[in-house]
Design an enzyme around this catalytic site. Structure first.
Site, PDB file in Angstrom:
ATOM      1  N   LYS A 185       0.481  -1.087   0.010  1.00  0.00           N
ATOM      2  CA  LYS A 185       0.237  -0.270  -0.034  1.00  0.00           C
ATOM      3  C   LYS A 185       0.736   1.663   0.118  1.00  0.00           C
ATOM      4  O   LYS A 185       0.561   2.509   0.716  1.00  0.00           O
ATOM      5  CB  LYS A 185      -0.990   0.231   0.981  1.00  0.00           C
ATOM      6  CG  LYS A 185      -2.220  -0.846   1.219  1.00  0.00           C
ATOM      7  CD  LYS A 185      -2.816  -1.424   2.558  1.00  0.00           C
ATOM      8  CE  LYS A 185      -2.129  -1.656   3.418  1.00  0.00           C
ATOM      9  NZ  LYS A 185      -2.600  -2.016   4.133  1.00  0.00           N
ATOM     10  N   ASP A 221      -5.547  -5.411  10.979  1.00  0.00           N
ATOM     11  CA  ASP A 221      -6.427  -4.705  11.150  1.00  0.00           C
ATOM     12  C   ASP A 221      -7.719  -5.420  10.639  1.00  0.00           C
ATOM     13  O   ASP A 221      -8.460  -5.103  11.495  1.00  0.00           O
ATOM     14  CB  ASP A 221      -6.755  -3.562  10.088  1.00  0.00           C
ATOM     15  CG  ASP A 221      -5.998  -4.014   8.538  1.00  0.00           C
ATOM     16  OD1 ASP A 221      -5.713  -4.986   8.302  1.00  0.00           O
ATOM     17  OD2 ASP A 221      -6.595  -3.128   7.433  1.00  0.00           O
TER      18      ASP A 221
HETATM   19  C1  BGC Z   1      -2.117  -5.628   3.518  1.00  0.00           C
HETATM   20  C2  BGC Z   1      -3.053  -6.055   4.894  1.00  0.00           C
HETATM   21  C3  BGC Z   1      -3.756  -6.049   5.656  1.00  0.00           C
HETATM   22  C4  BGC Z   1      -5.022  -5.206   3.971  1.00  0.00           C
HETATM   23  C5  BGC Z   1      -5.576  -4.113   4.676  1.00  0.00           C
HETATM   24  C6  BGC Z   1      -3.029  -5.186   2.481  1.00  0.00           C
HETATM   25  O1  BGC Z   1      -2.231  -4.573   1.756  1.00  0.00           O
HETATM   26  O2  BGC Z   1      -1.184  -6.396   3.381  1.00  0.00           O
HETATM   27  O3  BGC Z   1      -1.895  -6.571   6.291  1.00  0.00           O
HETATM   28  O4  BGC Z   1      -4.579  -6.363   6.899  1.00  0.00           O
HETATM   29  O5  BGC Z   1      -3.803  -4.568   3.167  1.00  0.00           O
HETATM   30  O6  BGC Z   1      -5.381  -3.117   5.255  1.00  0.00           O
END
Ligand code: BGC
Length: 477
Positions: A185, A221
């Site tokens: 992200k 989360d």
């Molecule tokens: C992460 C997860 C997270 C999800 C939602 C993903 O990019 O790898 O760990 O739960 O985003 O935030």
């Protein structure tokens, strides 16, 4: 009947399968334009049959991820979380929570008294340069924000248990030891991958020396979301996020969690379903636009499924389709603007706004004006159709994945019928006008033997992390 007519009719048919409102989206677009546009959109249309195939593939990958000898190479990581219990409603006291996962970073003080939860929270931003800078700088920033919050709340001097929601894939060793596998992200801080994130946080707090924290419970989360919903509804055993990123967790039978000792009870598994397809297993459904999104991202080849679904990418997929349609003179009289040609300018929130039933078309026109485009009213309708197609695929893919988990839990427990609850959070799910309806309807079709109730996480997943700290404390007593 001409080819173009056949195409546009089959497109109308597919749109009808999507949902009834989808046919409305086709109004006002001349048949000839529609049939040409649909050539670019048809690869986004996933039939029920295709979704069943995708679900079967995910099921296989989940089993690989759980396996003692196969998990190393699995693209769906299925990470044990060491969370063995959900809240039972008896947790009481004062807790701190941190929530890091997007561009905002949240600090919370949660007081649980007689089933009432009083939550005080502050949002702090993570500047872009910190998101991609040295890890030490990130944790110093977090520790500094926490210090400010404790001053504000007059909490310095107390040593409160802390729940830390850290929304990235981590190999959890214990509830307070968690190794970052990789950033996702848009984060890319150096020196953190492969390290214990709880240790990095504690070291940053120690460097400051102006406050102390108690026991730390670290959760993803999805787990925080499941926990925060689980305080109210104890049958909540799935947590799902469809926001900047996407992911889900669920309670798995310990006997299937072969990487952790013990056969009894259950443990929450963080699926990290965003990585589904990283081994090429979704190649047949990737469009040319998905491929560009991946190549131009900061983590090419990683989180294929997430890149088709989540808020960080949906706007960019739409932008790329619009550019392509413009090149083919199907939009804006064939003239793109500099803004349209710039990565990231079509924000995911535009999709939700444009798809609003009553105000969407007017909003589309405003957005197209702001993007410096020479539009007419057919253009606005085509743009809305593109948004609808891209968000609908996202909802359907999520449904396929969620149905896979629900079916898996049902089969695990040898049940003919499963009643279960999923706690959900994330801006795409919350803000899009019909995403949740489509997701729920498709989940029912794909998991007909499961009765899935959806609860929207009432507060942020940080509250769930505080609950986790509370459960950890209860179990330690
Ligand atoms: C992460 C997860 C997270 C999800 C939602 C993903 O990019 O790898 O760990 O739960 O985003 O935030």
């Amino acid at each position: 009947m001409s080819n173009a007519e056949t195409n546009s009719e089959s497109f109308v048919e597919m749109a009808r399968m999507n949902d009834d409102t989808a046919t409305l989206r086709l109004d006002g677009i001349p048949a000839d334009t529609l049939s040409k546009v649909q050539k670019y959109l048809e690869n986004f249309q996933l039939s029920l049959e295709k979704l069943q195939i995708i679900s079967a593939r995910l099921r296989k990958d989940m089993i690989r991820g759980l396996g003692k000898h196969t998990h190393h190479s699995a693209s769906v990581k299925m990470l044990p979380t060491f969370v063995r219990a959900t809240p039972d409603g008896t947790e009481k006291g004062d807790f701190l929570a941190l929530d890091l996962g997007g561009t905002n970073f949240r600090v919370l003080h949660v007081r649980v008294v007689e089933e009432e939860q009083k939550v005080l929270k502050m949002d702090y931003t993570i500047p872009q340069k910190i998101m991609v800078g040295p890890g030490e700088q990130l944790f110093d920033h977090i520790a500094a924000c926490l210090s400010k919050f404790l001053d504000l709340e007059n909490l310095k001097g107390q040593t409160l248990p802390l729940g830390f929601t850290f929304s990235f894939p981590c190999e959890q060793k214990e509830i307070d030891k968690s190794i970052l596998i990789r950033w996702t992200k848009g984060f890319d801080c150096s020196g953190v991958e492969g390290q214990d994130v709880v240790r990095l946080l504690k070291e940053a707090i120690r460097r400051r020396g102006d406050y102390e924290i108690g026991t730390v419970a670290m959760v993803n989360d999805t787990v925080g979301t499941m926990m925060s919903c689980g305080y109210k509804d104890q049958s909540c055993e799935i947590g799902m996020i469809i926001g900047t990123g996407t992911n889900a967790c669920y309670m798995e039978e310990m006997k299937n969690v072969t990487r952790v000792e013990g056969e009894d009870g259950r443990m929450c598994i963080n699926t990290e379903w965003g990585g589904f397809g990283d081994d090429g297993s979704l190649k047949d459904i990737l469009t040319e636009f998905d491929e560009v999104v991946d190549k131009t991202s900061i983590n090419p080849g990683v989180h294929t499924f997430e890149k088709m679904i989540s808020g960080m990418y949906l706007g960019e997929i739409v932008r790329l389709v619009l550019v392509r349609l413009t090149e083919d003179k199907l939009l804006f009289k064939g003239k793109a603007s500099a803004a349209l040609l710039t990565q990231g300018t079509f924000e995911t929130k535009f999709i939700s706004e444009i798809e609003e039933e009553d105000t969407g078309l007017e909003t589309a026109k405003k957005i197209l004006t702001e993007l410096d485009l020479d539009w007419d009213s057919v253009d606005a309708r085509v743009v809305r159709l593109v948004c609808d197609t891209v968000s609908s695929r996202s909802a359907r893919l999520c449904a396929a994945a969620l149905a896979t988990i629900a079916n898996h839990i049902r089969v695990n427990r040898g049940l003919d019928h499963l009643e279960t609850t999923v706690g959900v959070d994330g801006a795409v799910y919350r803000k899009h006008p019909n995403f949740s309806d489509e997701l729920q309807a498709m989940t029912r079709l794909l998991a007909p033997k499961c009765d899935v109730t959806f609860i929207l996480s009432e507060d942020v997943s940080g509250k769930g992390a505080a609950m986790m700290a509370a459960v950890a404390q209860r179990l330690a007593l």
